[in-house]
Design a protein around this motif. Structure first.
Motif, PDB file in Angstrom:
ATOM      1  N   ALA A 274       0.904  -1.512  -0.061  1.00 42.44           N
ATOM      2  CA  ALA A 274      -0.002   0.060   0.213  1.00 42.44           C
ATOM      3  C   ALA A 274       0.974   1.343   0.042  1.00 42.44           C
ATOM      4  O   ALA A 274       0.479   2.385   0.519  1.00 42.44           O
ATOM      5  CB  ALA A 274      -0.782   0.087   1.085  1.00 42.44           C
ATOM      6  N   SER A 276       3.392   3.650  -2.766  1.00 39.87           N
ATOM      7  CA  SER A 276       4.092   4.037  -4.273  1.00 39.87           C
ATOM      8  C   SER A 276       5.423   3.627  -3.825  1.00 39.87           C
ATOM      9  O   SER A 276       6.039   3.454  -4.615  1.00 39.87           O
ATOM     10  CB  SER A 276       3.397   5.120  -4.790  1.00 39.87           C
ATOM     11  OG  SER A 276       2.083   5.079  -4.882  1.00 39.87           O
ATOM     12  N   THR A 351      -0.698  14.147  -1.947  1.00 38.58           N
ATOM     13  CA  THR A 351      -0.658  12.840  -1.022  1.00 38.58           C
ATOM     14  C   THR A 351       0.767  12.195  -1.211  1.00 38.58           C
ATOM     15  O   THR A 351       1.286  11.939  -2.258  1.00 38.58           O
ATOM     16  CB  THR A 351      -1.667  11.973  -1.555  1.00 38.58           C
ATOM     17  OG1 THR A 351      -2.891  12.614  -1.529  1.00 38.58           O
ATOM     18  CG2 THR A 351      -1.748  10.574  -0.863  1.00 38.58           C
ATOM     19  N   ALA A 352       1.226  11.818  -0.097  1.00 40.44           N
ATOM     20  CA  ALA A 352       2.548  11.194  -0.093  1.00 40.44           C
ATOM     21  C   ALA A 352       2.443   9.475  -0.321  1.00 40.44           C
ATOM     22  O   ALA A 352       1.385   9.163  -0.226  1.00 40.44           O
ATOM     23  CB  ALA A 352       3.297  11.198   1.460  1.00 40.44           C
ATOM     24  N   GLY A 353       3.334   9.040  -1.021  1.00 39.74           N
ATOM     25  CA  GLY A 353       3.227   7.772  -1.503  1.00 39.74           C
ATOM     26  C   GLY A 353       3.392   6.396  -0.358  1.00 39.74           C
ATOM     27  O   GLY A 353       4.209   5.708  -0.391  1.00 39.74           O
ATOM     28  N   VAL A 354       2.518   6.675   0.496  1.00 43.39           N
ATOM     29  CA  VAL A 354       2.880   5.822   1.892  1.00 43.39           C
ATOM     30  C   VAL A 354       1.305   5.577   2.163  1.00 43.39           C
ATOM     31  O   VAL A 354       0.316   6.210   1.868  1.00 43.39           O
ATOM     32  CB  VAL A 354       3.511   6.595   2.872  1.00 43.39           C
ATOM     33  CG1 VAL A 354       5.010   6.537   2.641  1.00 43.39           C
ATOM     34  CG2 VAL A 354       2.993   7.989   3.573  1.00 43.39           C
ATOM     35  N   PRO A 355       0.984   4.472   2.984  1.00 42.57           N
ATOM     36  CA  PRO A 355      -0.194   3.870   3.305  1.00 42.57           C
ATOM     37  C   PRO A 355      -1.206   4.870   3.931  1.00 42.57           C
ATOM     38  O   PRO A 355      -0.761   5.568   4.833  1.00 42.57           O
ATOM     39  CB  PRO A 355       0.015   2.705   4.305  1.00 42.57           C
ATOM     40  CG  PRO A 355       1.197   2.559   4.027  1.00 42.57           C
ATOM     41  CD  PRO A 355       2.146   3.425   3.660  1.00 42.57           C
ATOM     42  N   GLY A 356      -2.378   5.163   3.480  1.00 40.45           N
ATOM     43  CA  GLY A 356      -3.457   5.978   4.191  1.00 40.45           C
ATOM     44  C   GLY A 356      -3.377   7.540   3.867  1.00 40.45           C
ATOM     45  O   GLY A 356      -4.472   7.996   4.637  1.00 40.45           O
ATOM     46  N   GLY A 358      -3.995   9.322   1.321  1.00 42.45           N
ATOM     47  CA  GLY A 358      -4.973  10.084   0.585  1.00 42.45           C
ATOM     48  C   GLY A 358      -6.250  10.288   1.299  1.00 42.45           C
ATOM     49  O   GLY A 358      -6.798  11.131   0.874  1.00 42.45           O
ATOM     50  N   ASP A 387      -7.047   1.246  -0.097  1.00 43.20           N
ATOM     51  CA  ASP A 387      -5.450   1.693  -0.184  1.00 43.20           C
ATOM     52  C   ASP A 387      -4.844   0.765  -0.898  1.00 43.20           C
ATOM     53  O   ASP A 387      -3.959   1.350  -1.950  1.00 43.20           O
ATOM     54  CB  ASP A 387      -5.005   2.220   1.135  1.00 43.20           C
ATOM     55  CG  ASP A 387      -3.670   2.827   1.164  1.00 43.20           C
ATOM     56  OD1 ASP A 387      -3.513   3.541  -0.057  1.00 43.20           O
ATOM     57  OD2 ASP A 387      -3.127   3.118   2.090  1.00 43.20           O
ATOM     58  N   ARG A 390      -5.813   1.117  -4.563  1.00 45.43           N
ATOM     59  CA  ARG A 390      -5.514   2.240  -5.497  1.00 45.43           C
ATOM     60  C   ARG A 390      -4.007   2.503  -5.703  1.00 45.43           C
ATOM     61  O   ARG A 390      -3.530   3.372  -6.535  1.00 45.43           O
ATOM     62  CB  ARG A 390      -6.262   3.570  -4.797  1.00 45.43           C
ATOM     63  CG  ARG A 390      -5.591   3.844  -3.428  1.00 45.43           C
ATOM     64  CD  ARG A 390      -6.113   5.148  -2.789  1.00 45.43           C
ATOM     65  NE  ARG A 390      -5.917   5.415  -1.319  1.00 45.43           N
ATOM     66  CZ  ARG A 390      -6.564   5.300  -0.281  1.00 45.43           C
ATOM     67  NH1 ARG A 390      -7.671   4.983  -0.175  1.00 45.43           N
ATOM     68  NH2 ARG A 390      -5.946   5.702   0.640  1.00 45.43           N
ATOM     69  N   THR A 391      -3.170   1.870  -4.754  1.00 43.38           N
ATOM     70  CA  THR A 391      -1.746   1.942  -5.022  1.00 43.38           C
ATOM     71  C   THR A 391      -1.196   1.263  -6.088  1.00 43.38           C
ATOM     72  O   THR A 391      -0.457   1.629  -6.661  1.00 43.38           O
ATOM     73  CB  THR A 391      -0.867   1.660  -3.585  1.00 43.38           C
ATOM     74  OG1 THR A 391      -1.900   2.182  -2.302  1.00 43.38           O
ATOM     75  CG2 THR A 391       0.538   1.858  -3.689  1.00 43.38           C
ATOM     76  N   ASN A 394      -2.192   3.291  -8.871  1.00 42.88           N
ATOM     77  CA  ASN A 394      -1.140   4.754  -8.720  1.00 42.88           C
ATOM     78  C   ASN A 394       0.128   4.250  -9.493  1.00 42.88           C
ATOM     79  O   ASN A 394       0.477   5.086 -10.303  1.00 42.88           O
ATOM     80  CB  ASN A 394      -0.788   4.995  -7.397  1.00 42.88           C
ATOM     81  CG  ASN A 394      -1.985   5.942  -6.861  1.00 42.88           C
ATOM     82  OD1 ASN A 394      -2.978   6.204  -7.457  1.00 42.88           O
ATOM     83  ND2 ASN A 394      -1.888   5.933  -5.409  1.00 42.88           N
TER      84      ASN A 394
HETATM   85  N1  ASP Z   1      -1.116   4.559  -0.437  1.00 46.37           N
HETATM   86  C1  ASP Z   1      -1.050   5.493  -1.602  1.00 46.37           C
HETATM   87  C2  ASP Z   1       0.096   5.168  -2.252  1.00 46.37           C
HETATM   88  O1  ASP Z   1       1.145   4.847  -1.689  1.00 46.37           O
HETATM   89  C3  ASP Z   1      -1.371   6.774  -1.346  1.00 46.37           C
HETATM   90  C4  ASP Z   1      -3.012   7.076  -0.694  1.00 46.37           C
HETATM   91  O2  ASP Z   1      -3.736   6.999  -1.341  1.00 46.37           O
HETATM   92  O3  ASP Z   1      -2.956   6.919   0.650  1.00 46.37           O
HETATM   93  O4  ASP Z   1       0.108   5.699  -3.453  1.00 46.37           O
END
Ligand code: ASP
Length: 439
Positions: A274, A276, A351-356, A358, A387, A390-391, A394
């Motif tokens: 989850a 990016s 949004t940073a590419g880390v879990p949650g 978004g 999540d 969607r990752t 992404n």
């Molecule tokens: N988890 C998503 C990502 O890393 C970002 C998010 O939508 O929370 O791409």
């Protein structure tokens, strides 16, 4: 017999087995020992948590050195500043374009299907939003005051800016620059080798992550927001399997099926982590070795994409906004929807590419159109699974853009793209190294 078969099994096969085994094992434990504190303390939060976290950390460990080294290598070979400007402009335009498609589709489908039911508004909801950063602050923060600090904090945009300037300088100091460039090129090989090593451990890490997920996921929260969940999921799948392949075909003429097949590992990594960002090493590896994208494009577009291009996140934010408006019985005007497209594009960029994250950035969109931010609490319960999906969307979006841009810049090897075996990681890490040493 069994041994030869297991040797032939590619990484994707192993990951899928690890995934399925993890889910089955987690569900078994959950049903055999319901509410057991032993399982929770020592297995879920103990064993699985430790293995899963080590796996994600080992991917994250590679991100900063990989982005820096790879991007310096990439810009070294782009000595003409106008080329760099054109590459940057094209990339950002393409990212904005796909995000706009994603958002429009999300809003339209949500309006048509109408997932929001006004009776949900009476549920106990509490949520306090975080303040989103202003535009001026975002711009000022693009330039690192201290590049080392940017690296320790993993601030991707600052690292990108520093690496581009650094690589650019290397390409402009003649002979000495060539020596430094050669060093970076060797370092790039080293770090790519570590990426392969970590990737070969993925089946075990993913087993642990999935088992933990199966043990902890609250299924009871799904009921009331199931329709919302299904709408987001549906739009995410259409975007990944219809929109992206069509864009690829239209803009590059390449075979979309080959692309979809080669993206499987990247999507599985993104789904399981989850994140990016954590998936970035695998995305870069796949783009360069399996899809045939030149390092000078991939090293720039992919880290940038993992940071600012979040079509999957935008889809969730678009559907969630319409859903929350419907739940609270608030009618949005056409201007409001246009506002949602603009702010959700900005929110997904932020949004940073880390879990949650978004979900946290969704507050910015809701605020903009005057919707109650507490609505976020309604969809929190199902956000974990969304999540993950969607990752995967992404990172697919980043890769489509990378292929399209590389092709248009003549930085693309179509033979590698069409070769089904190119860059395929079969067998264990040691088997691969031995095979290479022998050849
Ligand atoms: N988890 C998503 C990502 O890393 C970002 C998010 O939508 O929370 O791409």
């Amino acid at each position: 017999m069994a041994l030869t078969q297991s040797k032939k099994l590619g990484l994707t096969g192993k990951i899928l087995i690890g995934m399925a085994a993890g889910i089955i094992f987690g569900l078994l434990l959950r049903n055999l020992f319901p509410g057991s504190t032993f399982v929770e303390e020592y297995i879920t939060e103990g064993l699985f948590n430790v293995i899963g976290s080590i796996f994600i950390s080992s991917l994250q460990m590679l991100v900063v050195p990989l982005v820096f080294i790879s991007l310096v290598c990439g810009t070294c070979s782009l000595s003409d500043p106008s080329k760099l400007g054109r590459l940057g402009g094209k990339t950002i335009l393409f990212y904005l374009f796909t995000t706009a498609i994603a958002l429009s589709m999300a809003i339209l489908v949500a309006l048509l299907i109408h997932p929001g039911n006004a009776s949900l508004a009476s549920e106990q909801i509490e949520f306090s939003a975080k303040e989103a950063p202003g535009l001026a602050e975002v711009l000022i923060n693009l330039v690192p005051r201290n590049p080392i600090q940017a690296m320790t904090e993993g601030n991707m945009l600052q690292i990108i800016i520093f690496a581009v300037i650094f690589g650019f300088a290397i390409s402009h100091i003649g002979e000495r620059g060539k020596r430094v460039a050669a060093l970076f090129s060797d370092l790039n090989e080293v770090i790519m080798r570590v990426v392969t090593l970590v990737m070969s451990l993925a089946p075990y890490g993913i087993f642990a992550l999935m088992a933990k997920l199966a043990l902890t996921l609250g299924v009871e929260t799904f009921g009331s927001v199931l329709k919302y969940f299904l709408v987001v999921l549906g739009v995410l799948l259409i975007h990944a399997f219809v929109v992206y392949p069509s864009l690829l075909k239209v803009f590059s003429g390449l075979n979309p099926f080959t692309f979809v097949r080669k993206m499987r590992d990247v999507q599985l990594f993104a789904f399981s982590t989850a994140s990016s960002n954590a998936t970035l090493p695998v995305t870069i590896e796949t783009a360069e070795h399996r899809l045939g994208v030149d390092n000078k494009v991939a090293s720039f577009t992919l880290p940038l994409g993992a940071t600012i291009n979040m079509d999957g996140t935008a889809i969730m934010q678009g559907v969630a906004t319409v859903f929350i408006a419907q739940v609270f019985g608030i009618d949005l005007t056409i201007t409001d929807y246009a506002m949602v497209v603009v702010t959700a594009t900005l929110a997904s960029i932020g949004t940073a590419g880390v879990p949650g994250v978004g979900l946290i950035m969704l507050a910015m969109v809701l605020n903009q159109v005057g919707l109650p931010v507490e609505g976020i609490a309604l969809i929190m319960g199902v956000d974990r699974l969304l999540d993950m999906v969607r990752t995967a969307v992404n990172v697919t979006g980043d890769s489509v853009a990378t292929v399209v841009i590389a092709k248009s810049e003549g930085a693309f090897d179509e033979t590698t793209f069409n070769d089904t075996q190119a860059g395929k990681t079969a067998g264990s890490f040691t088997e691969q190294v031995n095979a290479e040493l022998k050849s």
